[in-house]
Design an enzyme around this catalytic site. Structure first.
Site, PDB file in Angstrom:
ATOM      1  N   ASP A  32       0.862  -1.180   0.000  1.00  0.00           N
ATOM      2  CA  ASP A  32       0.000   0.000   0.000  1.00  0.00           C
ATOM      3  C   ASP A  32       0.901   1.234   0.000  1.00  0.00           C
ATOM      4  OD1 ASP A  32      -3.252   0.289   0.889  1.00  0.00           O
ATOM      5  OD2 ASP A  32      -2.027   2.101   0.943  1.00  0.00           O
ATOM      6  N   LYS A  37      -0.492   2.787   7.561  1.00  0.00           N
ATOM      7  CA  LYS A  37      -1.364   1.612   7.480  1.00  0.00           C
ATOM      8  C   LYS A  37      -0.517   0.328   7.411  1.00  0.00           C
ATOM      9  CE  LYS A  37      -5.414   0.882   4.546  1.00  0.00           C
ATOM     10  NZ  LYS A  37      -5.911   1.291   3.241  1.00  0.00           N
ATOM     11  N   THR A 124     -13.925  -4.108  -8.269  1.00  0.00           N
ATOM     12  CA  THR A 124     -15.122  -4.066  -9.118  1.00  0.00           C
ATOM     13  C   THR A 124     -14.966  -2.920 -10.119  1.00  0.00           C
ATOM     14  OG1 THR A 124     -16.389  -4.853  -7.243  1.00  0.00           O
ATOM     15  CG2 THR A 124     -17.650  -3.917  -9.077  1.00  0.00           C
ATOM     16  N   ARG A 157     -18.522 -10.428   1.502  1.00  0.00           N
ATOM     17  CA  ARG A 157     -19.326  -9.401   2.189  1.00  0.00           C
ATOM     18  C   ARG A 157     -18.542  -8.913   3.391  1.00  0.00           C
ATOM     19  NH1 ARG A 157     -23.626 -13.531   3.940  1.00  0.00           N
ATOM     20  NH2 ARG A 157     -21.673 -14.673   3.974  1.00  0.00           N
ATOM     21  N   ASN A 214     -24.006  -7.591  -7.868  1.00  0.00           N
ATOM     22  CA  ASN A 214     -24.365  -6.515  -6.934  1.00  0.00           C
ATOM     23  C   ASN A 214     -25.641  -5.788  -7.372  1.00  0.00           C
ATOM     24  OD1 ASN A 214     -22.343  -7.127  -5.210  1.00  0.00           O
ATOM     25  ND2 ASN A 214     -21.187  -5.224  -5.445  1.00  0.00           N
ATOM     26  N   GLY A 263     -26.971   0.217   1.566  1.00  0.00           N
ATOM     27  CA  GLY A 263     -25.914   1.227   1.560  1.00  0.00           C
ATOM     28  C   GLY A 263     -24.572   0.541   1.512  1.00  0.00           C
ATOM     29  N   CYS A 266     -20.268  -0.529  -1.609  1.00  0.00           N
ATOM     30  CA  CYS A 266     -20.335  -1.329  -2.844  1.00  0.00           C
ATOM     31  C   CYS A 266     -21.662  -1.205  -3.586  1.00  0.00           C
ATOM     32  CB  CYS A 266     -20.047  -2.788  -2.522  1.00  0.00           C
ATOM     33  SG  CYS A 266     -18.452  -3.003  -1.716  1.00  0.00           S
ATOM     34  N   LYS A 329     -24.457  -1.805   7.912  1.00  0.00           N
ATOM     35  CA  LYS A 329     -25.081  -3.092   8.235  1.00  0.00           C
ATOM     36  C   LYS A 329     -24.351  -3.632   9.466  1.00  0.00           C
ATOM     37  CE  LYS A 329     -22.129  -6.142   5.562  1.00  0.00           C
ATOM     38  NZ  LYS A 329     -22.070  -7.259   4.647  1.00  0.00           N
TER      39      LYS A 329
HETATM   40  C1  UGA Z   1     -21.863  -6.567  -1.170  1.00  0.00           C
HETATM   41  C2  UGA Z   1     -22.173  -7.942  -1.788  1.00  0.00           C
HETATM   42  O1  UGA Z   1     -23.159  -8.612  -0.996  1.00  0.00           O
HETATM   43  C3  UGA Z   1     -20.908  -8.801  -1.876  1.00  0.00           C
HETATM   44  O2  UGA Z   1     -21.198 -10.037  -2.514  1.00  0.00           O
HETATM   45  C4  UGA Z   1     -19.853  -8.027  -2.669  1.00  0.00           C
HETATM   46  O3  UGA Z   1     -18.636  -8.758  -2.759  1.00  0.00           O
HETATM   47  C5  UGA Z   1     -19.586  -6.697  -1.973  1.00  0.00           C
HETATM   48  O4  UGA Z   1     -20.806  -5.934  -1.913  1.00  0.00           O
HETATM   49  C6  UGA Z   1     -18.558  -5.943  -2.796  1.00  0.00           C
HETATM   50  O5  UGA Z   1     -18.878  -5.559  -3.915  1.00  0.00           O
HETATM   51  O6  UGA Z   1     -17.410  -5.838  -2.353  1.00  0.00           O
HETATM   52  P1  UGA Z   1     -21.486  -5.689   1.312  1.00  0.00           P
HETATM   53  O7  UGA Z   1     -21.286  -4.334   0.736  1.00  0.00           O
HETATM   54  O8  UGA Z   1     -20.538  -6.169   2.374  1.00  0.00           O
HETATM   55  O9  UGA Z   1     -21.440  -6.805   0.178  1.00  0.00           O
HETATM   56  O10 UGA Z   1     -22.952  -5.677   1.932  1.00  0.00           O
HETATM   57  P2  UGA Z   1     -24.272  -6.561   1.811  1.00  0.00           P
HETATM   58  O11 UGA Z   1     -24.242  -7.651   2.816  1.00  0.00           O
HETATM   59  O12 UGA Z   1     -24.521  -6.954   0.410  1.00  0.00           O
HETATM   60  O13 UGA Z   1     -25.369  -5.489   2.253  1.00  0.00           O
HETATM   61  C7  UGA Z   1     -25.541  -4.305   1.489  1.00  0.00           C
HETATM   62  C8  UGA Z   1     -26.637  -3.450   2.039  1.00  0.00           C
HETATM   63  O14 UGA Z   1     -27.901  -4.032   1.803  1.00  0.00           O
HETATM   64  C9  UGA Z   1     -26.571  -3.169   3.545  1.00  0.00           C
HETATM   65  O15 UGA Z   1     -26.827  -1.811   3.785  1.00  0.00           O
HETATM   66  C10 UGA Z   1     -27.673  -4.039   4.113  1.00  0.00           C
HETATM   67  O16 UGA Z   1     -28.209  -3.541   5.314  1.00  0.00           O
HETATM   68  C11 UGA Z   1     -28.688  -3.959   2.983  1.00  0.00           C
HETATM   69  N1  UGA Z   1     -29.668  -5.071   2.991  1.00  0.00           N
HETATM   70  C12 UGA Z   1     -29.253  -6.342   2.832  1.00  0.00           C
HETATM   71  C13 UGA Z   1     -31.019  -4.782   3.118  1.00  0.00           C
HETATM   72  O17 UGA Z   1     -31.424  -3.607   3.232  1.00  0.00           O
HETATM   73  N2  UGA Z   1     -31.919  -5.817   3.097  1.00  0.00           N
HETATM   74  C14 UGA Z   1     -31.523  -7.104   2.952  1.00  0.00           C
HETATM   75  O18 UGA Z   1     -32.400  -7.994   2.937  1.00  0.00           O
HETATM   76  C15 UGA Z   1     -30.168  -7.381   2.821  1.00  0.00           C
END
Ligand code: UGA
Length: 441
Positions: A32, A37, A124, A157, A214, A263, A266, A329
């Site tokens: 990095d 860091k 991505t 995730r 996504n 949110g 990603c 989340k």
């Molecule tokens: C997301 C994808 O799920 C991963 O597969 C991907 O690798 C990652 O982005 C990335 O591109 O790096 P992540 O950002 O960690 O992962 O979060 P998620 O678990 O997907 O949740 C995203 C948002 O959706 C959160 O704000 C969560 O609260 C919301 N959510 C999720 C809902 O509002 N309702 C649901 O039923 C599920």
């Protein structure tokens, strides 16, 4: 078989990938530009919260399989396979993704390569990026050194990063030669043994698979959220509806959680970036569709603010509101594009005395929204509150005892922005319970 790997970029993705590759038995050097860091990581200290990751980093800095550096020359000298894990944020002046960090990382590396190398993108990116990098390679790779670009998108995730990386549901390998495919299959030979699906494809398909995944997840959440609005208009119950849909194996229950919307670093930016790419390539139907998903998702935040205002009798000016959760989340301290923090900030703008508590994200949230008030315990947040608002469904918040909380608040009103609490339990304890898409009793 062990391979010499480098990981360029030490954010959530890079540190996780580096530690997990060491766990699979490879020699890994992570790079990095940020020296502070890198120093912290070399001491086993993570700059963010991610369950299980710190232990893994410490284990492999101790085994010597994981090193950290700020020297690109050292990266080029030690590794044959270079994973690019730098960020691709939203462009400051548009919807598209800013891939300049990816390009800079590849250019920096090219200047130092002395032996055959494979550069593997994990970030991505908009479809077509790998092709552009191949043109940079043609132009800038040192004479006589063979360098190739491959794409291996990441699906981890936050909050589950280690498990998602060590036991992925699938691995996608985008390559333009059989040799590159063979090198990557060696990197992931443990997954071959475990029977994890490995899909070998071309570069644009690999890039697009990630963006599509996504966008699909974002669309699925948004479908649940717009159905929640219809449920509110018709007196139906979105949780029972989602449960029933979820039993259909073609649909599945996950990502049908209605509430304040998606949110994070990603989903929102990837939906916008795919919309921008679709627009640039003349696929206007997809561009329009994804812009609707984005707009409907943002609308959820304001809809929950409206629900809070209405639950407080039409105004929140001077009203003490306990905002439980700030992370985008549970399981992370990440507040990038966090709906939870946005809702708290919007309530404050409406004049509410919003008090925020998050088990892990207070510090990042205070940095992002310095005018909000943050407290260290749930009790401090709810003391004297006229509304308790659940914004991030951390297990400790979902498990709160409504009977114990009741004497602390001024009015026993709860708005469950994540549809995560048990309404019967809260109502039985004397609370006036509301949640998006659920009937008012
Ligand atoms: C997301 C994808 O799920 C991963 O597969 C991907 O690798 C990652 O982005 C990335 O591109 O790096 P992540 O950002 O960690 O992962 O979060 P998620 O678990 O997907 O949740 C995203 C948002 O959706 C959160 O704000 C969560 O609260 C919301 N959510 C999720 C809902 O509002 N309702 C649901 O039923 C599920």
């Amino acid at each position: 078989m062990s391979t010499s790997i480098s990981v360029v970029g030490t954010g959530y993705l890079g540190v996780t990938h580096a530690a997990c590759m060491a766990e699979l038995g490879h020699e890994v050097i992570a790079y990095d530009v940020d020296a502070s860091k890198i120093d912290a990581l070399a001491e086993g200290v993570l700059p963010f919260f991610e369950p299980e990751l710190e232990g893994l980093v410490r284990r492999h800095t101790a085994t010597g399989r994981l090193r950290f550096t700020t020297s690109v020359a050292e990266v080029a000298e030690r590794a044959d396979v270079h994973f690019i894990c730098v960020g691709t944020p939203q462009q400051p002046d548009g919807l598209g993704a800013d891939t300049s960090h990816v390009e800079s990382a590849v250019l920096a590396l090219l200047g130092h390569l002395t032996r055959p190398s494979l550069i593997v993108g994990k970030s991505t990116v908009p479809v077509g990026t790998a092709d552009r990098l191949n043109r940079l390679v043609e132009r800038w790779a040192p004479p006589g050194v063979s360098v190739e670009v491959a794409w291996n998108p990441e699906f981890l995730r936050e909050g589950h990063a280690v498990r998602d990386t060590l036991a992925p549901e699938r691995v996608v390998l985008g390559v333009s030669s059989q040799e590159a495919g063979k090198v990557l299959l060696l990197v992931y030979d443990a997954f071959v043994v475990d029977d994890i699906p490995l899909l070998v494809t071309d570069l644009p398909t690999a890039e697009l698979i990630k963006s599509a995944a996504n966008a699909f997840l974002a669309t699925k959440i948004t479908f649940a959220n717009v159905m929640a609005e219809l449920c509110e208009a018709s007196g139906a119950d979105v949780v029972t509806l989602a449960d029933a849909l979820g039993f259909d194996s073609r649909i599945g229950r996950s990502f049908l959680g209605a509430g304040i919307g998606f949110g994070g670093g990603c989903l929102p930016k990837d939906v916008r970036a795919l919309a921008a790419t679709a627009g640039e390539l003349g696929v206007d139907t997809l561009a329009t569709f994804l812009r609707e998903v984005d707009a409907a998702n943002t609308h959820r935040r304001e809809a929950v603010v409206e629900a809070a205002v209405s639950q407080c009798g039409g105004t929140v000016t001077g009203t003490r509101i306990a905002c439980l959760g700030a992370a985008f989340k549970p399981g992370t301290d990440d507040v990038r594009d966090s709906p939870a923090l946005d809702v708290a900030a919007r309530l404050q703008l409406r004049g509410a005395d919003a008090v925020v508590y998050d088990p892990e994200a207070n510090q990042n949230a205070a940095h992002a929204c310095p005018t909000l008030r943050f407290v260290e315990t749930v009790d401090e947040a709810v003391d004297g509150a006229e509304l308790v608002l659940l914004l991030t469904e951390w297990p400790e918040l979902v498990a709160l005892d409504p009977c114990a909380l009741r004497p602390r608040v001024r009015s026993p009103r709860v708005l469950d922005g994540r549809n995560a609490l048990n309404p019967e339990r809260w109502r039985a304890a004397g609370w006036w319970y509301r949640a998006p898409g659920r009937p008012n009793i």
